[in-house]
Scaffold this motif. Structure first.
Motif, PDB file in Angstrom:
ATOM      1  N   LEU A 110       0.820  -1.212   0.000  1.00  0.00           N
ATOM      2  CA  LEU A 110       0.000   0.000   0.000  1.00  0.00           C
ATOM      3  C   LEU A 110       0.853   1.260   0.000  1.00  0.00           C
ATOM      4  N   ASP A 111       1.958   1.262   0.723  1.00  0.00           N
ATOM      5  CA  ASP A 111       2.842   2.430   0.695  1.00  0.00           C
ATOM      6  C   ASP A 111       3.409   2.658  -0.698  1.00  0.00           C
ATOM      7  N   LYS A 112       3.786   1.575  -1.373  1.00  0.00           N
ATOM      8  CA  LYS A 112       4.345   1.686  -2.732  1.00  0.00           C
ATOM      9  C   LYS A 112       3.338   2.350  -3.669  1.00  0.00           C
ATOM     10  N   TRP A 113       2.127   1.807  -3.719  1.00  0.00           N
ATOM     11  CA  TRP A 113       1.138   2.319  -4.664  1.00  0.00           C
ATOM     12  C   TRP A 113       0.573   3.664  -4.246  1.00  0.00           C
ATOM     13  N   PHE A 114       0.287   3.837  -2.974  1.00  0.00           N
ATOM     14  CA  PHE A 114      -0.318   5.092  -2.555  1.00  0.00           C
ATOM     15  C   PHE A 114       0.671   6.251  -2.620  1.00  0.00           C
ATOM     16  N   GLY A 115       1.957   5.969  -2.512  1.00  0.00           N
ATOM     17  CA  GLY A 115       2.960   7.002  -2.735  1.00  0.00           C
ATOM     18  C   GLY A 115       2.901   7.511  -4.171  1.00  0.00           C
ATOM     19  N   ILE A 116       2.725   6.582  -5.119  1.00  0.00           N
ATOM     20  CA  ILE A 116       2.602   6.971  -6.530  1.00  0.00           C
ATOM     21  C   ILE A 116       1.301   7.733  -6.750  1.00  0.00           C
ATOM     22  N   PHE A 117       0.196   7.212  -6.215  1.00  0.00           N
ATOM     23  CA  PHE A 117      -1.084   7.909  -6.371  1.00  0.00           C
ATOM     24  C   PHE A 117      -0.983   9.335  -5.827  1.00  0.00           C
ATOM     25  N   GLU A 118      -0.425   9.460  -4.640  1.00  0.00           N
ATOM     26  CA  GLU A 118      -0.341  10.768  -3.986  1.00  0.00           C
ATOM     27  C   GLU A 118       0.423  11.769  -4.849  1.00  0.00           C
ATOM     28  N   LYS A 166      -4.058  13.622  -0.736  1.00  0.00           N
ATOM     29  CA  LYS A 166      -4.660  13.787  -2.061  1.00  0.00           C
ATOM     30  C   LYS A 166      -5.547  12.599  -2.413  1.00  0.00           C
ATOM     31  N   VAL A 167      -5.115  11.396  -2.048  1.00  0.00           N
ATOM     32  CA  VAL A 167      -5.930  10.205  -2.304  1.00  0.00           C
ATOM     33  C   VAL A 167      -7.226  10.301  -1.514  1.00  0.00           C
ATOM     34  N   SER A 168      -7.116  10.657  -0.245  1.00  0.00           N
ATOM     35  CA  SER A 168      -8.310  10.772   0.598  1.00  0.00           C
ATOM     36  C   SER A 168      -9.275  11.808   0.048  1.00  0.00           C
ATOM     37  N   ALA A 169      -8.744  12.958  -0.388  1.00  0.00           N
ATOM     38  CA  ALA A 169      -9.601  14.013  -0.933  1.00  0.00           C
ATOM     39  C   ALA A 169     -10.284  13.554  -2.220  1.00  0.00           C
TER      40      ALA A 169
END
Length: 197
Positions: A110-118, A166-169
């Protein structure tokens, strides 16, 4: 059920619940083992990506997207499937022999992907820059809100999505869309926990 509802339902139900007709084989859907399966008229298909792409292609809001926009939606759908697979692996396989390794795997994934998403998500609006969410936005909402298998993995690892602002928003904006909000309000599937995890 309209195609938009089919897409919303599909994005939130993995596997998609489908009852085969009496005497019908999963082989008719090109699936040797199981779900998801989709029948729409004479069309019978399996595989999450194929089903999701098909439903989005006939949904009134999505059918006229450009090839580039469809490619971005498909990319997010494929990322969702990769995350889904690895969350399921952690909770159903790795955890059985090494709970700490399962937790580590979930956090790393999750850190890997959400870092990219963010890094890549817009500060405002939706991923494709349209006035409404598309399958790309719905894929992220699915990952952050659906219990199986994402929520089960998040629960196991005590993972906190709120650190990704940013993902949360984006997910909040997506969930606030009138069609999505109506679906989330009435859906028994989003938070379903059929395995009691």
């Amino acid at each position: 059920m309209c195609a938009y509802d089919m897409l919303m339902q599909y994005l939130y139900i993995l596997p998609l619940l489908f009852i085969l007709s009496s005497g019908e084989s999963r082989n008719n859907y090109m699936s040797p083992s199981g779900m998801p399966l989709l029948q729409h008229g004479d069309l019978k298909i399996s595989q999450s990506g194929a089903i999701e792409t098909y439903v989005a292609s006939i949904a009134p809001k999505y059918k006229d997207l450009t090839p580039q926009q469809k490619a971005i939606d498909n990319m997010y759908g494929c990322i969702k499937e990769e995350i889904l697979f690895n969350c399921a692996k952690a909770i159903f396989t790795t955890q059985k022999t090494d709970k700490n390794k399962a937790i580590e795997d979930i956090n790393t994934l999750l850190d890997k992907w959400f870092g990219i998403f963010e890094e890549k998500l817009p500060d405002e609006g939706f991923i494709l820059g349209l006035s409404y969410p598309t399958p790309a936005d719905l894929a992220l909402l699915n990952i952050t809100q659906a219990f199986m298998p994402f929520g089960a993995a998040v629960k196991l690892a005590s993972y906190d999505f709120s650190k990704w602002k940013k993902v949360s928003a984006l997910c909040d904006r997506t969930a606030a869309d009138s069609n999505v909000a109506a679906y989330l309000k009435d859906s028994p599937y989003v938070k379903a926990n059929p395995f009691g995890l």
